[in-house]
Design a protein around this motif. Structure first.
Motif, PDB file in Angstrom:
ATOM      1  N   SER A   1      29.204  -7.743  10.420  1.00 44.32           N
ATOM      2  CA  SER A   1      29.039  -9.038  11.063  1.00 44.32           C
ATOM      3  C   SER A   1      28.619 -10.057  10.012  1.00 44.32           C
ATOM      4  O   SER A   1      28.144  -9.715   8.942  1.00 44.32           O
ATOM      5  CB  SER A   1      27.989  -8.947  12.172  1.00 44.32           C
ATOM      6  OG  SER A   1      26.718  -8.735  11.598  1.00 44.32           O
ATOM      7  N   ARG A   2      28.823 -11.320  10.337  1.00 41.85           N
ATOM      8  CA  ARG A   2      28.492 -12.391   9.399  1.00 41.85           C
ATOM      9  C   ARG A   2      27.018 -12.353   9.025  1.00 41.85           C
ATOM     10  O   ARG A   2      26.654 -12.536   7.868  1.00 41.85           O
ATOM     11  CB  ARG A   2      28.832 -13.742  10.030  1.00 41.85           C
ATOM     12  CG  ARG A   2      30.321 -13.939  10.212  1.00 41.85           C
ATOM     13  CD  ARG A   2      30.624 -15.163  11.052  1.00 41.85           C
ATOM     14  NE  ARG A   2      32.066 -15.272  11.233  1.00 41.85           N
ATOM     15  CZ  ARG A   2      32.642 -16.143  12.051  1.00 41.85           C
ATOM     16  NH1 ARG A   2      31.892 -16.983  12.754  1.00 41.85           N
ATOM     17  NH2 ARG A   2      33.951 -16.192  12.175  1.00 41.85           N
TER      18      ARG A   2
ATOM     19  N   THR B   1      26.689 -21.269   6.483  1.00 45.90           N
ATOM     20  CA  THR B   1      26.944 -21.573   7.887  1.00 45.90           C
ATOM     21  C   THR B   1      28.364 -21.170   8.273  1.00 45.90           C
ATOM     22  O   THR B   1      29.253 -21.138   7.432  1.00 45.90           O
ATOM     23  CB  THR B   1      26.710 -23.068   8.203  1.00 45.90           C
ATOM     24  OG1 THR B   1      26.984 -23.293   9.585  1.00 45.90           O
ATOM     25  CG2 THR B   1      27.596 -23.970   7.379  1.00 45.90           C
ATOM     26  N   ASP B   2      28.542 -20.880   9.553  1.00 43.68           N
ATOM     27  CA  ASP B   2      29.882 -20.523  10.023  1.00 43.68           C
ATOM     28  C   ASP B   2      30.397 -21.554  11.013  1.00 43.68           C
ATOM     29  O   ASP B   2      31.405 -21.346  11.660  1.00 43.68           O
ATOM     30  CB  ASP B   2      29.881 -19.122  10.667  1.00 43.68           C
ATOM     31  CG  ASP B   2      29.124 -19.101  12.003  1.00 43.68           C
ATOM     32  OD1 ASP B   2      28.358 -20.063  12.262  1.00 43.68           O
ATOM     33  OD2 ASP B   2      29.293 -18.146  12.763  1.00 43.68           O
ATOM     34  N   GLY B   3      29.695 -22.664  11.124  1.00 40.74           N
ATOM     35  CA  GLY B   3      30.063 -23.560  12.218  1.00 40.74           C
ATOM     36  C   GLY B   3      30.321 -24.991  11.815  1.00 40.74           C
ATOM     37  O   GLY B   3      30.539 -25.331  10.660  1.00 40.74           O
TER      38      GLY B   3
ATOM     39  N   SER C   1      27.158 -17.352  16.870  1.00 39.25           N
ATOM     40  CA  SER C   1      28.459 -16.950  16.323  1.00 39.25           C
ATOM     41  C   SER C   1      28.318 -16.143  15.035  1.00 39.25           C
ATOM     42  O   SER C   1      29.279 -15.519  14.582  1.00 39.25           O
ATOM     43  CB  SER C   1      29.302 -18.194  16.053  1.00 39.25           C
ATOM     44  OG  SER C   1      28.595 -19.062  15.186  1.00 39.25           O
ATOM     45  N   MET C   2      27.128 -16.140  14.446  1.00 39.07           N
ATOM     46  CA  MET C   2      26.932 -15.354  13.229  1.00 39.07           C
ATOM     47  C   MET C   2      26.974 -13.854  13.540  1.00 39.07           C
ATOM     48  O   MET C   2      26.995 -13.030  12.633  1.00 39.07           O
ATOM     49  CB  MET C   2      25.612 -15.725  12.542  1.00 39.07           C
ATOM     50  CG  MET C   2      25.636 -17.064  11.835  1.00 39.07           C
ATOM     51  SD  MET C   2      26.705 -17.118  10.378  1.00 39.07           S
ATOM     52  CE  MET C   2      25.717 -16.193   9.169  1.00 39.07           C
TER      53      MET C   2
ATOM     54  N   MET D   1      16.146 -10.276  10.372  1.00 40.53           N
ATOM     55  CA  MET D   1      16.857 -11.487  10.747  1.00 40.53           C
ATOM     56  C   MET D   1      17.990 -11.190  11.724  1.00 40.53           C
ATOM     57  O   MET D   1      18.751 -10.253  11.540  1.00 40.53           O
ATOM     58  CB  MET D   1      17.435 -12.075   9.462  1.00 40.53           C
ATOM     59  CG  MET D   1      17.531 -13.548   9.442  1.00 40.53           C
ATOM     60  SD  MET D   1      18.234 -14.022   7.849  1.00 40.53           S
ATOM     61  CE  MET D   1      16.904 -14.987   7.199  1.00 40.53           C
ATOM     62  N   GLN D   2      18.084 -11.997  12.792  1.00 39.96           N
ATOM     63  CA  GLN D   2      19.133 -11.819  13.796  1.00 39.96           C
ATOM     64  C   GLN D   2      19.838 -13.151  14.018  1.00 39.96           C
ATOM     65  O   GLN D   2      19.285 -14.207  13.741  1.00 39.96           O
ATOM     66  CB  GLN D   2      18.507 -11.402  15.143  1.00 39.96           C
ATOM     67  CG  GLN D   2      17.694 -10.146  15.114  1.00 39.96           C
ATOM     68  CD  GLN D   2      18.558  -8.899  15.096  1.00 39.96           C
ATOM     69  OE1 GLN D   2      19.602  -8.873  15.731  1.00 39.96           O
ATOM     70  NE2 GLN D   2      18.137  -7.886  14.356  1.00 39.96           N
ATOM     71  N   ALA D   3      21.035 -13.040  14.582  1.00 36.49           N
ATOM     72  CA  ALA D   3      21.761 -14.260  14.966  1.00 36.49           C
ATOM     73  C   ALA D   3      21.305 -14.660  16.360  1.00 36.49           C
ATOM     74  O   ALA D   3      22.029 -14.534  17.334  1.00 36.49           O
ATOM     75  CB  ALA D   3      23.261 -13.996  14.929  1.00 36.49           C
TER      76      ALA D   3
END
Ligand SMILES: [Zn+2]
Length: 1125
Positions: free
Chosen positions: A303-304, A392-394, A290-291, A359-361
């Motif tokens: 994007s986040r 964090t986004d979750g 979701s990032m 870095m990737q989500a």
């Protein structure tokens, strides 16, 4: 759990709880709370009522009893499952039973099954719990009796959890509350406040260490009752010894005395405004799928994960040299950049940036517990407080476990959390910050991540108390066993309680000593406390119970860590819990009335007791919250960075390179003005001079972001960086070295919208390339990116400190001007001023006060080599020449004369000239004490010549004697010169006999020179006011000047390393106001000294605000003036 055996009935059923009475016993920092709850079953049927009781998070329940009719039952702590089984058996066989256990979801909610009540029957339930009082930002100890459950932890999959169990009634609750408080403490009580109405506080002894107070009658329990308790000497550590239970076995925890040490270190303001350079910074970044979502759906959204990467870049660049750091990414699994935190340097920073870029989500889920465990399992670096930054986004499924883990490491780290996007769990984010003593931030919508993260970094960079050691000295035969977990670090606003078990029989001397030592910003602090080994007073068992709980908590932690001996640990916990009467996760309170064997008729009902409606959002209000949006704090920390080290004598600028920059910034103010509006700044042709160069460099392209095409970029590893960066600020930041400097490269030139040649050509020959590049970068930041200052503040601090480390002058720094002007802008003061264009003084003007030979000599300095300049400087006292100083000194004189013109022509009423270099020490044929040309003396002569002013008053409130001004006018009765100065019987610079009060002028000028030498330091507002009222003002008003000039040095203000005086910045508002009625308001204030940047900037603001007509602020101090020395 809720529905076992009972029916949930709907509809309006009377509530069985009638009243609550609470007794609160405070002992220093801990409290025992006794709550008695009265119930009555008003229904025609038997029913089982349930009360969910909200407790402070850290409370430990230690007593539970019930009285039904004439029967009283005291509950005991038993192993949990066995307690539950007995309860179920009792209820199903028609017995009255009570069960009190920690809620599985959350430790701060207790569920109370009141059991089976016959129709009309009364029940009184008493709960006693102990807890540590929380410390507030204003040092108050806060006690809270919660009335309601706030929305709280809702673990995924538990179907709504606790919150949904609380049925709410709007408005008041149908039961009342009485509350009485008793306080006793080693420190005197200064006040006790509440959000509810209290009766007056009654002191029970003359030392004010015992007091009592009641809640005013008629209180309805419709909101949390909060009490705020203030002690005197709040930062002084205390020791409280509590006697054990006489009937318990000696050698056991409850049978022996227990001592509690409270530690709440003071963080002086100077320390808080500085930055600790050491620390371990661990960045933990959510890389779940979701990032990849966008931060928002508006224009320019990223994007986040990209936002997080930009933020990491800024963070990595902002870290201080000498710290340790690491980066973790987590999803369904986790990985770390380095196996353990590494020392921050150019190599590790480069390596980290390279990895961040990739870095990737791509790590799927959101499992944060494992990386946290991994981090906490790493040993801490001594004296490098660990600080976590978690993005964090979750949501996670095991919030409570995560929060428990964070909390159990509260003494070894601090946790800052960032919730990204709307879906981030409030419970998790605020919980981690609360349990980890840090701060939570939420980044939603079009919020920029960077400023919020930098606010937290600012807190993280504050110094902390480290190197804590506790040493006990007790007589032979006694041993001290510390029960609390070892403390590694105490952050600002944290209070720590240490519990220890006193074992053994004491004989003879009954006193013990504990020595607590720690260091704060490299300053060692030692506290020695004495305590009585055998306390006589019976003060309850709060300390024992909290000590037991501390021990239970460390066992819980061992249990969580897993491994062998788990059964052992559990049985020790149960044993300790039963012995101390403190429940824990493995125990519960159970009480059964075995005598009541009534048959239950009809269906057994389960009731929910209402609590008042809650609509607020649970939000952590820790001690850091208040300071976050306070711009002043930002300023003070900024100024702390720049503030000079204390130095006893005047000039300590031993390094020659200094002078290069000392002079360089006289024009910065003008430069900044020109950026704001391109008109107004005098465009003059200059062959040399940094300000003009800088203006020329930056004036055209400012605020445009330089987007570069690939071909234009030179070869090198920074190539990729630049491609990635979307705005010029990030571009600039990405080019900064770990040490804080920049190299003069084509890429840097592109950021400024220039070519490398343009930058190089403007560079003074003897200035090192990196120094030049770094100076330009700083000026660009202050000039073009001031609105984003919160983002680049640490980057700029590092740069400034790097420049200083290149042997730039320690006290006479360019920031004196930059920051003064910055402060004026911050307070909106500069915007209220009319800005007068700056010009260079002409040679004729300079010759008003100086000899031709001297002017000729100074005119040669721009062409001199470094060696020649050094030789030249040696001819004078405490002054350092640089190629640009002649130009800057011309600007300083010119700016002063522009002000005189504006005032004399009545274009402005009055004004202040912010100039460097200063002037009042400079003499006819000599530079002296940082001063090249005597700005104020020239101004007076200029006013006499051009405006035929007959009488001029010069007030010199700089802490040094302006001997240059005195020499210039000592025979002139038309200029009255007044100077106060640190003198100390001629031992303070410039150590002149003529600075004494006996120098009153010469010849016709006799009586027109007033010296007021201070023969000691520490002069206060009252002293300054007395000097004005008793010495200066009577003479000044009689003299009746037509123009007032002020040699405004603010080294006479508090905190200045030169002056060592104690007058506050506000005094300058008063001094200014007292002079304003003179000369029909014609007043020119000209900056001289002032080397504590915080004091200086505040004093400048006070002065200018008063000149604008603002009322002078109230002076906080009202002491009598000093009469002797
Ligand atoms: Zn001075």
């Amino acid at each position: 759990m809720m529905n076992s055996g009972g029916l949930v009935s709907e509809g309006k059923i009377p509530v069985p709880l009638k009243s609550i009475s609470v007794d609160v016993q405070v002992q220093g920092h801990v409290v025992t709370v006794t709550s008695t709850l009265q119930y009555v079953n008003e229904e025609e049927r038997h029913l089982e009522a349930l009360f969910v009781f909200p407790l402070p998070a850290d409370a430990a329940v230690c007593h539970f009893s019930a009285k039904i009719g004439e029967q009283e039952i005291v509950a005991e702590v038993q192993e949990r499952q066995s307690a539950r089984d007995q309860y179920d058996d009792a209820v199903s066989s028609g017995q009255q039973a009570f069960l009190l256990e920690e809620s599985a979801e959350s430790s701060d909610v207790f569920r109370l099954c009141v059991g089976c009540l016959s129709p009309g029957q009364n029940a009184a339930i008493t709960i006693i719990y102990v807890t540590e009082l929380a410390v507030q930002a204003d040092h108050a100890l806060r006690f809270c009796l919660p009335a309601v459950l706030n929305p709280r932890y809702t673990p995924a999959g538990s179907g709504g959890g606790i919150v949904s169990e609380i049925s709410s009634v709007c408005g008041s609750v149908p039961y009342s509350l009485t509350l009485s408080v008793h306080v006793s403490s080693p420190n005197p009580i200064s006040k006790l406040e509440s959000n509810c109405t209290l009766d007056p506080l009654v002191f029970l002894n003359s030392e004010h260490t015992h007091a009592t107070v009641n809640l005013s009658p008629g209180h309805m329990f419709d909101k949390d009752v909060e009490l705020f308790l203030y002690y005197q000497n709040t930062h002084q550590p205390t020791a409280i010894v509590e006697a054990g239970v006489a009937t318990d076995q000696p050698g056991s925890l409850m049978g022996d005395p227990v001592v509690m040490i409270s530690l709440y270190p003071e963080f002086p303001e100077e320390v808080m405004s500085s930055l600790g350079s050491q620390g371990e910074f661990v960045f933990v970044v959510d890389r779940s799928g979701s990032m990849d979502d966008m931060m928002h759906h508006g224009k320019g959204a990223q994007s986040r994960i990209e936002g997080a990467k930009d933020t990491l870049l800024l963070l990595l660049k902002s870290l201080p040299m000498g710290c340790y750091f690491n980066i973790y990414g987590f999803g369904s699994h986790f990985e770390s950049l380095f196996p353990k935190s590494v020392l921050y340097n150019q190599d590790t920073m480069d390596e980290a940036l390279k990895r961040v870029k990739k870095m990737q989500a791509d790590m799927v889920g959101t499992e944060i517990l494992q990386p946290l465990k991994h981090i906490y399992n790493q040993p801490c670096y001594p004296d490098h407080p660990r600080q976590l930054f978690i993005f964090t986004d979750g949501e996670v499924f095991n919030t409570k476990e995560v929060l428990d883990l964070v909390k159990s490491h509260t003494h070894s780290h601090r946790c800052f959390s960032f919730g990204i996007g709307e879906g981030a769990s409030t419970t998790l984010i605020t919980g981690m910050a609360r349990e980890g003593s840090g701060h939570a931030q939420f980044i939603t919508g079009s919020d920029r991540m960077q400023p919020k993260v930098m606010q937290s970094l600012k807190l993280a960079l504050q110094p902390a108390v480290v190197n804590i050691s506790v040493k006990w000295t007790v007589q032979d035969g006694i041993t001290v066993e510390t029960l609390s977990q070892p403390i590694n670090v105490i952050f600002h606003g944290q209070r720590t309680l240490i519990y220890a078990h006193l074992k053994g029989e004491s004989s003879g001397s009954s006193e013990g000593t504990v020595t607590v030592t720690y260091s704060l910003k490299d300053q060692p602090v030692t506290n020695q406390l004495h305590f009585c080994l055998k306390p006589t007073e019976d003060t309850g068992l709060a300390v024992h119970r909290l000590a037991a709980r501390a021990l239970i908590q460390s066992l819980e932690q061992q249990e969580r860590a897993g491994g062998a001996g788990m059964e052992d640990i559990k049985s020790r916990m149960v044993e300790l819990s039963v012995q101390a009467g403190v429940s824990c996760v493995h125990t519960a309170f159970i009480a059964i009335n075995k005598d009541s064997r009534q048959t239950v008729k009809g269906p057994l009902l389960q009731r929910r007791v209402p609590t008042a409606d809650v609509s607020g959002v649970y939000c952590y209000q820790g001690p850091y919250q208040a300071s976050l949006d306070n711009d002043l704090l930002l300023k003070s920390s900024l100024s702390g960075m720049f503030s000079s080290r204390r130095s006893g004598s005047f000039a300590r600028c031993k390094s020659y390179v200094n002078a290069k920059f000392v002079g360089a910034c006289a024009g910065i103010i003008g430069f900044k003005k020109s950026l704001k509006s391109n008109k107004g700044f005098p465009v003059q042709e200059q062959k040399s001079g940094i300000p003009q160069k800088v203006t020329a460099l930056f004036s055209s392209r400012y605020e445009t972001s330089a987007v570069l095409s690939g071909q234009e970029i030179s070869q090198g590893k920074q190539e990729v960086d630049v491609e990635l960066q979307k705005d010029s600020l990030l571009q600039l930041v990405s080019l900064q070295k770990a040490s804080g400097c920049w190299d003069l490269t084509p890429t840097l030139a592109h950021v400024f919208g220039k070519t490398e040649d343009e930058l190089t050509n403007q560079k003074p020959a003897e200035v090192n390339q990196s120094v030049w590049a770094t100076l330009l970068a700083l000026i660009w930041l202050y000039g073009c990116k001031i609105k984003d200052q919160v983002e680049w503040q640490f980057v700029a601090m590092k740069a400034a400190s790097w420049i200083r480390s290149q042997k730039v002058c320690e006290i006479e720094v360019p920031e004196r001007l930059i920051m003064s002007y910055d402060a004026l802008r911050t307070f909106g003061t500069a915007q209220r001023c009319r800005q007068v264009p700056v010009r260079q003084a002409t040679e004729q003007e300079i010759l008003l006060a100086h000899s031709e030979e001297y002017l000729e000599a100074v005119k040669q300095t721009p062409k001199m080599t470094e060696e020649q300049l050094m030789e030249f400087s040696k001819k004078y006292n405490d002054v350092y020449f640089h190629q640009n100083i002649y130009h800057c000194a011309q600007l300083a004189v010119g700016a002063t004369l522009q002000l005189v013109d504006s005032v004399m022509k009545r274009e402005v009423r009055n004004g202040m000239a912010l100039v460097r270099p200063p002037g009042h020490h400079s003499q006819r044929s000599a530079a002296n004490g940082f001063c090249v040309f005597n700005n104020v003396a020239i101004a007076a002569l200029y006013a006499q010549k051009n405006y035929s002013v007959n009488r001029i008053l010069i007030v010199d409130w700089d802490v040094h004697h302006g001997q240059g001004v005195q020499y210039c006018f000592e025979e002139d009765p038309s200029v009255l010169y007044f100077s106060w100065h640190r003198y100390e019987h001629q031992t303070f610079w410039p150590n002149l006999p003529e600075s004494d009060y006996t120098s009153i002028g010469k010849g016709k000028g006799s009586g027109f020179n007033i010296n007021l030498p201070w023969n000691k330091v520490g002069m206060t507002n009252s002293d300054y006011l007395s000097a004005f009222f008793h010495v200066l003002l009577p003479v000044a008003y009689e003299f009746d000047p037509e123009l007032v000039l002020v040699c405004a040095g603010f080294d006479s203000a508090i905190g200045d390393p030169e002056g060592e005086m104690c007058a506050t910045p506000e005094i300058f508002a008063h001094l200014t106001q007292l002079l304003m009625p003179l000369a029909a308001g014609k007043m020119c204030v000209v900056l001289e000294g002032g080397y504590n940047l915080k004091s200086l900037t505040q004093s400048v603001c006070q002065t200018v605000q008063t000149l604008l007509g603002d009322p002078a602020p109230r002076l906080s101090e009202h002491s009598a003036p000093c009469v002797r020395h």
